[in-house]
Design an enzyme around this catalytic site. Structure first.
Site, short mmCIF file in Angstrom:
data_model
loop_
_atom_site.label_atom_id
_atom_site.label_comp_id
_atom_site.label_asym_id
_atom_site.label_seq_id
_atom_site.Cartn_x
_atom_site.Cartn_y
_atom_site.Cartn_z
CB SER A 280 -0.85 0.00 1.28
OG SER A 280 -1.53 1.22 1.45
CE1 TYR B 73 -4.28 -2.00 5.34
CE2 TYR B 73 -3.34 0.15 4.86
CZ TYR B 73 -3.95 -1.02 4.43
OH TYR B 73 -4.19 -1.21 3.08
CE LYS C 42 -1.67 -3.59 3.35
NZ LYS C 42 -1.87 -4.79 2.50
N1 LIG Z 1 -8.72 -0.22 -1.25
C1 LIG Z 1 -7.64 0.53 -1.09
O1 LIG Z 1 -7.71 1.78 -1.20
C2 LIG Z 1 -6.32 -0.10 -0.81
C3 LIG Z 1 -5.18 0.71 -0.88
C4 LIG Z 1 -3.94 0.15 -0.64
C5 LIG Z 1 -3.82 -1.20 -0.37
N2 LIG Z 1 -4.94 -1.98 -0.29
C6 LIG Z 1 -4.76 -3.41 -0.05
O2 LIG Z 1 -5.35 -4.14 -1.10
C7 LIG Z 1 -5.63 -5.48 -0.67
C8 LIG Z 1 -7.00 -5.90 -1.13
O3 LIG Z 1 -7.97 -5.15 -0.42
P1 LIG Z 1 -9.25 -4.46 -1.11
O4 LIG Z 1 -9.03 -3.01 -1.04
O5 LIG Z 1 -9.55 -5.11 -2.40
O6 LIG Z 1 -10.37 -4.78 0.00
P2 LIG Z 1 -11.57 -5.85 0.04
O7 LIG Z 1 -12.05 -5.84 1.45
O8 LIG Z 1 -12.55 -5.55 -1.03
O9 LIG Z 1 -10.85 -7.22 -0.29
C9 LIG Z 1 -10.01 -7.87 0.65
C10 LIG Z 1 -10.29 -9.37 0.60
O10 LIG Z 1 -9.44 -10.05 1.55
C11 LIG Z 1 -10.23 -11.04 2.18
N3 LIG Z 1 -9.66 -11.43 3.49
C12 LIG Z 1 -9.70 -10.72 4.65
N4 LIG Z 1 -9.12 -11.44 5.63
C13 LIG Z 1 -8.69 -12.60 5.07
C14 LIG Z 1 -8.01 -13.73 5.57
N5 LIG Z 1 -7.66 -13.84 6.87
N6 LIG Z 1 -7.72 -14.75 4.71
C15 LIG Z 1 -8.08 -14.66 3.40
N7 LIG Z 1 -8.74 -13.62 2.88
C16 LIG Z 1 -9.03 -12.60 3.71
C17 LIG Z 1 -11.61 -10.42 2.31
O11 LIG Z 1 -12.62 -11.40 2.54
C18 LIG Z 1 -11.74 -9.70 0.98
O12 LIG Z 1 -12.32 -10.54 0.00
C19 LIG Z 1 -5.42 -5.47 0.84
O13 LIG Z 1 -4.16 -6.04 1.14
C20 LIG Z 1 -5.41 -3.99 1.19
O14 LIG Z 1 -4.69 -3.71 2.36
C21 LIG Z 1 -6.18 -1.45 -0.49
#
Ligand SMILES: NC(=O)c1ccc[n+]([C@@H]2O[C@H](COP(=O)([O-])OP(=O)(O)OC[C@H]3O[C@@H](n4cnc5c(N)ncnc54)[C@H](O)[C@@H]3O)[C@@H](O)[C@H]2O)c1
Length: 282
Positions: free
Chosen positions: A144, A155, A159
């Site tokens: 991230s 968090y 990251k």
């Molecule tokens: N959305 C943003 O702005 C953003 C920005 C930077 C980084 N991220 C990162 O992107 C990645 C994906 O997140 P997203 O934004 O698509 O959110 P999201 O919540 O839509 O998807 C995350 C997925 O991870 C799954 N998950 C959670 N805990 C779990 C576990 N213990 N085992 C297996 N699966 C699990 C959830 O069920 C979900 O399907 C994450 O690592 C998040 O930190 C997101």
């Protein structure tokens, strides 16, 4: 990697958001896809949609905090498709639980580090020997921009650690010798369900009863939800990931303005000056 068609990708956190978009993008590239998520109904729905679109896909309910479950994910993928070529360690949660004004909410820190950091570590342990063994592979870790901006949060800690170990992996001589590529995805705001991560919060990490969010935490949660809603579409991030694998590109950034905002910190580090206040990372 020079081509993806006919090869196999494993994506964690594939039931929602970016993970789902990666699975769809890999499917369109002609790959077999193994989807893993802790949320079974969303996983089933995503696998059904991919299968209906003609993509060879399976779903494996996996909690990435459980090393044995990640081993079973690898075994299921190899049993079904023979080899794994691309691994996306993407599952993640955003801790936003109330702290009651305490500096550390221990249950929250443990949960977030277990998913966001240990999930990636289990992925490395379980899959890297296989990728290095056959040599035609690429690993993408979802970090991230929060892995570049300082923050006293679980968090942020998770990251930063993912950025560090992913960059370390990039230089690992075993991966180099085998030709296995490494990418570090550092998204800015992306329009996903990450703000509702508590839906997957296990009992052992339940927030302490009676602990209320501080006004600052409430304001931060509202700000984050707002930014996410106007964030990039997950499909656009998936295109960047697809292209980075083919180009063997390490950094995958989605918001170069956020990257530029790091400059005052990097300058201060180089000058050994006290850190300047930066805007919030993601
Ligand atoms: N959305 C943003 O702005 C953003 C920005 C930077 C980084 N991220 C990162 O992107 C990645 C994906 O997140 P997203 O934004 O698509 O959110 P999201 O919540 O839509 O998807 C995350 C997925 O991870 C799954 N998950 C959670 N805990 C779990 C576990 N213990 N085992 C297996 N699966 C699990 C959830 O069920 C979900 O399907 C994450 O690592 C998040 O930190 C997101």
């Amino acid at each position: 990697m020079e081509s993806l068609s006919g090869k196999t990708a494993v994506v964690t956190g594939a039931g929602s958001g970016m993970g789902r978009a990666f699975a769809e993008r890999f499917g369109r590239a002609g790959m077999n896809v193994v989807l893993a998520d802790v949320e079974a109904p969303k996983l089933d729905e995503t696998v059904a949609a991919l299968t209906a679109a003609g993509v060879p896909a399976i779903g494996v309910v996996t909690d990435v905090t459980d090393g044995a479950a990640v081993d079973r994910l690898r075994d299921a993928a190899i049993e079904r498709f023979g080899r794994v070529h691309v691994l996306c360690n993407n599952a993640g949660v955003a801790g936003s639980g109330p702290s009651g004004g305490n500096f550390v909410n221990e249950a929250e820190w443990r949960w977030v580090l277990e998913v966001n950091l240990w999930g990636v570590i289990h992925g490395h342990r379980a899959f890297l020997p296989h990728l290095v063994g056959h040599g035609d592979g690429h690993i993408v870790n979802t970090a991230s921009m929060a892995g570049h901006f300082p923050g006293h949060s679980a968090y942020s800690a998770s990251k930063w650690a993912v950025v560090a170990i992913t960059e370390g992996l990039f230089h690992d001589p075993r991966l180099r010798a085998a030709g296995v590529g490494v990418s570090c995805l550092c998204p800015g705001w992306v329009d996903t369900a990450i703000a509702d991560s508590a839906r997957n919060r296990p009992e052992w990490a339940a927030p302490e009863r009676g602990v209320e969010p501080t006004p600052m935490e409430e304001a931060m949660v509202a700000y984050v939800r707002d930014q996410l809603r106007s964030g990039m579409a997950p499909g656009a991030v998936a295109d960047l990931v697809h292209d980075a694998i083919l180009a063997n590109r390490f950094w995958i950034f989605t918001d170069m303005q956020m990257v530029a905002a790091l400059r005052p910190r990097l300058d201060a580090v180089l000058a050994a000056e006290n850190p300047p206040q930066l805007g919030p990372g993601v």
